[in-house]
Design a protein around this motif. Structure first.
Motif, PDB file in Angstrom:
ATOM      1  N   GLY A 147     -19.413  42.364  72.277  1.00 45.78           N
ATOM      2  CA  GLY A 147     -18.710  43.532  71.747  1.00 45.78           C
ATOM      3  C   GLY A 147     -17.407  43.268  71.036  1.00 45.78           C
ATOM      4  N   ASN A 148     -17.123  42.008  70.649  1.00 48.28           N
ATOM      5  CA  ASN A 148     -15.836  41.693  70.027  1.00 48.28           C
ATOM      6  C   ASN A 148     -14.683  42.276  70.843  1.00 48.28           C
ATOM      7  N   ALA A 149     -14.788  42.154  72.167  1.00 46.99           N
ATOM      8  CA  ALA A 149     -13.852  42.883  73.026  1.00 46.99           C
ATOM      9  C   ALA A 149     -13.201  42.001  74.082  1.00 46.99           C
ATOM     10  N   SER A 150     -12.945  40.738  73.743  1.00 47.76           N
ATOM     11  CA  SER A 150     -12.393  39.839  74.757  1.00 47.76           C
ATOM     12  C   SER A 150     -10.878  39.693  74.677  1.00 47.76           C
ATOM     13  N   GLY A 151     -10.244  40.375  73.722  1.00 49.47           N
ATOM     14  CA  GLY A 151      -8.805  40.228  73.523  1.00 49.47           C
ATOM     15  C   GLY A 151      -7.967  40.399  74.783  1.00 49.47           C
ATOM     16  N   PRO A 152      -8.083  41.538  75.481  1.00 46.58           N
ATOM     17  CA  PRO A 152      -7.268  41.734  76.687  1.00 46.58           C
ATOM     18  C   PRO A 152      -7.544  40.711  77.783  1.00 46.58           C
ATOM     19  N   ILE A 153      -8.797  40.257  77.899  1.00 50.93           N
ATOM     20  CA  ILE A 153      -9.130  39.248  78.914  1.00 50.93           C
ATOM     21  C   ILE A 153      -8.377  37.952  78.619  1.00 50.93           C
ATOM     22  N   PHE A 154      -8.444  37.499  77.366  1.00 54.63           N
ATOM     23  CA  PHE A 154      -7.759  36.271  76.998  1.00 54.63           C
ATOM     24  C   PHE A 154      -6.248  36.447  77.055  1.00 54.63           C
ATOM     25  N   ASN A 155      -5.754  37.615  76.680  1.00 55.94           N
ATOM     26  CA  ASN A 155      -4.313  37.851  76.695  1.00 55.94           C
ATOM     27  C   ASN A 155      -3.729  37.731  78.098  1.00 55.94           C
ATOM     28  N   VAL A 156      -4.447  38.252  79.091  1.00 50.50           N
ATOM     29  CA  VAL A 156      -3.972  38.131  80.470  1.00 50.50           C
ATOM     30  C   VAL A 156      -3.854  36.663  80.851  1.00 50.50           C
ATOM     31  N   TYR A 157      -4.840  35.867  80.446  1.00 55.09           N
ATOM     32  CA  TYR A 157      -4.827  34.437  80.751  1.00 55.09           C
ATOM     33  C   TYR A 157      -3.671  33.733  80.043  1.00 55.09           C
ATOM     34  N   ILE A 158      -3.528  33.981  78.744  1.00 51.14           N
ATOM     35  CA  ILE A 158      -2.524  33.241  77.968  1.00 51.14           C
ATOM     36  C   ILE A 158      -1.118  33.664  78.350  1.00 51.14           C
ATOM     37  N   LEU A 159      -0.931  34.920  78.746  1.00 52.20           N
ATOM     38  CA  LEU A 159       0.400  35.365  79.168  1.00 52.20           C
ATOM     39  C   LEU A 159       0.835  34.678  80.458  1.00 52.20           C
ATOM     40  N   ALA A 160      -0.138  34.273  81.265  1.00 53.98           N
ATOM     41  CA  ALA A 160       0.181  33.605  82.533  1.00 53.98           C
ATOM     42  C   ALA A 160       0.561  32.136  82.344  1.00 53.98           C
ATOM     43  N   GLN A 161       0.474  31.633  81.106  1.00 51.45           N
ATOM     44  CA  GLN A 161       0.785  30.220  80.865  1.00 51.45           C
ATOM     45  C   GLN A 161       2.267  29.979  80.607  1.00 51.45           C
ATOM     46  N   ASN A 162       3.062  31.052  80.621  1.00 50.42           N
ATOM     47  CA  ASN A 162       4.518  30.955  80.431  1.00 50.42           C
ATOM     48  C   ASN A 162       4.890  30.280  79.106  1.00 50.42           C
ATOM     49  N   LEU A 163       4.221  30.696  78.039  1.00 55.13           N
ATOM     50  CA  LEU A 163       4.509  30.173  76.707  1.00 55.13           C
ATOM     51  C   LEU A 163       5.518  31.083  76.022  1.00 55.13           C
ATOM     52  N   ASN A 164       6.239  30.541  75.031  1.00 55.49           N
ATOM     53  CA  ASN A 164       7.096  31.423  74.259  1.00 55.49           C
ATOM     54  C   ASN A 164       6.235  32.268  73.316  1.00 55.49           C
ATOM     55  N   LYS A 165       6.832  33.277  72.734  1.00 50.27           N
ATOM     56  CA  LYS A 165       6.072  34.284  71.980  1.00 50.27           C
ATOM     57  C   LYS A 165       5.255  33.662  70.852  1.00 50.27           C
ATOM     58  N   ASN A 166       5.891  32.842  70.017  1.00 51.94           N
ATOM     59  CA  ASN A 166       5.191  32.278  68.862  1.00 51.94           C
ATOM     60  C   ASN A 166       4.089  31.303  69.274  1.00 51.94           C
ATOM     61  N   THR A 167       4.322  30.532  70.348  1.00 55.24           N
ATOM     62  CA  THR A 167       3.286  29.620  70.836  1.00 55.24           C
ATOM     63  C   THR A 167       2.092  30.406  71.364  1.00 55.24           C
ATOM     64  N   MET A 168       2.367  31.506  72.057  1.00 57.59           N
ATOM     65  CA  MET A 168       1.297  32.353  72.577  1.00 57.59           C
ATOM     66  C   MET A 168       0.476  32.954  71.435  1.00 57.59           C
ATOM     67  N   ILE A 169       1.152  33.472  70.413  1.00 55.70           N
ATOM     68  CA  ILE A 169       0.456  34.075  69.278  1.00 55.70           C
ATOM     69  C   ILE A 169      -0.356  33.014  68.532  1.00 55.70           C
ATOM     70  N   GLY A 170       0.236  31.832  68.317  1.00 53.52           N
ATOM     71  CA  GLY A 170      -0.459  30.766  67.607  1.00 53.52           C
ATOM     72  C   GLY A 170      -1.672  30.255  68.359  1.00 53.52           C
ATOM     73  N   THR A 171      -1.543  30.094  69.684  1.00 53.41           N
ATOM     74  CA  THR A 171      -2.672  29.642  70.504  1.00 53.41           C
ATOM     75  C   THR A 171      -3.793  30.669  70.491  1.00 53.41           C
ATOM     76  N   THR A 172      -3.427  31.946  70.620  1.00 55.61           N
ATOM     77  CA  THR A 172      -4.409  33.028  70.589  1.00 55.61           C
ATOM     78  C   THR A 172      -5.117  33.087  69.242  1.00 55.61           C
ATOM     79  N   ALA A 173      -4.359  32.915  68.157  1.00 57.80           N
ATOM     80  CA  ALA A 173      -4.937  32.966  66.810  1.00 57.80           C
ATOM     81  C   ALA A 173      -5.983  31.867  66.622  1.00 57.80           C
ATOM     82  N   TRP A 174      -5.662  30.643  67.038  1.00 58.41           N
ATOM     83  CA  TRP A 174      -6.621  29.541  66.902  1.00 58.41           C
ATOM     84  C   TRP A 174      -7.847  29.761  67.775  1.00 58.41           C
TER      85      TRP A 174
END
Length: 245
Positions: A147-174
């Motif tokens: 369903g092209n609907a995994s964004g919130p699932i991945f976001n919860v995971y990546i937010l828990a990695q304690n990354l800075n904002k730009n690193t989080m956005i860049g990792t999510t984008a890739w």
């Protein structure tokens, strides 16, 4: 499939939503997922939306890709590919009503994650556990394929990695650029949901995806973030109920 004016208007709305979801407004794609599923059916809508998402992903990688952290992506990739394959196989044997119902369940699950994050006012703390990482990967891949609907699932995971904002956005984008590109062969050869006609929709809508990104950047600067998140939650809830019933 020939589209009437109202259907084109809804596609423009979806393109705008995709654009400003890629500008950093998390969870904003959920209403777009449900809009397309209501218009075209569950499986067909996934194929129509995927090229739009890839356009948005390319723009996000161009802007933030240098900040991405490859090791976080590679850690999830094997499980995510497994999830994509499972989603492709399961989706191939479902009728459209069943497909939409599963999409509705996934959207509701993502909605619950959005609400938890909003209530906690901070990232959900996740332990660094191999099994949990595999579960996040499989769930992200499966829900992305279905369903092209995994964004919130991945976001919860990546937010828990304690990354800075730009690193989080860049990792999510890739991550999502790679995942979405991997899904294309399944849509083309297994489901037949990406065709020259559906690709033409994306080509026509590219300017609106760009406009949506600019709107998203402007909104982040000028609108109360908390109010906007509540609006997304409400729209997502309505969308999920519409898919389920």
């Amino acid at each position: 499939m020939g589209l009437n004016i109202s259907e084109w208007l809804m596609l423009v709305v979806v393109a705008l939503i995709v654009g400003f979801s890629k500008a950093g407004i998390q969870g904003a794609t959920m209403p777009a997922v449900a809009i397309l599923a209501t218009m075209f059916g569950g499986k067909a809508s996934a194929g129509i939306m995927l090229p739009m998402l890839i356009v948005g992903d390319i723009a996000a990688v161009y802007q933030y890709g240098k900040e991405g952290r490859l090791k976080d992506i590679l850690k999830l990739m094997p499980a995510s590919v497994t999830g994509i394959i499972l989603g492709a196989l399961v989706g191939n044997y479902l009728n459209d009503q069943q497909f939409k119902f599963i999409m509705g369940i996934i959207v509701l699950f993502c909605l619950a994650l959005l609400i938890i994050r909003q209530l906690q006012k901070k990232a959900v703390e996740l332990p660094d556990n191999l099994w949990l990482t595999q579960l996040v990967g499989i769930t992200s891949g499966f829900s992305s394929m279905v369903g092209n609907a995994s964004g919130p699932i991945f976001n919860v995971y990546i937010l828990a990695q304690n990354l800075n904002k730009n690193t989080m956005i860049g990792t999510t984008a890739w991550f999502f650029l790679i995942i979405n590109l991997l899904k294309v062969p399944f849509h083309v050869f297994l489901w037949g949901t990406i065709t020259w006609e559906t690709m033409s929709y994306t080509l026509i809508l590219i300017p609106f995806i760009g406009i949506g990104a600019l709107i998203g950047i402007w909104l982040i600067k000028h609108i109360n973030e908390s109010s906007y998140k509540y609006l997304i939650i409400i729209l997502t809830a309505i969308s999920a109920i519409n898919l389920l019933f």
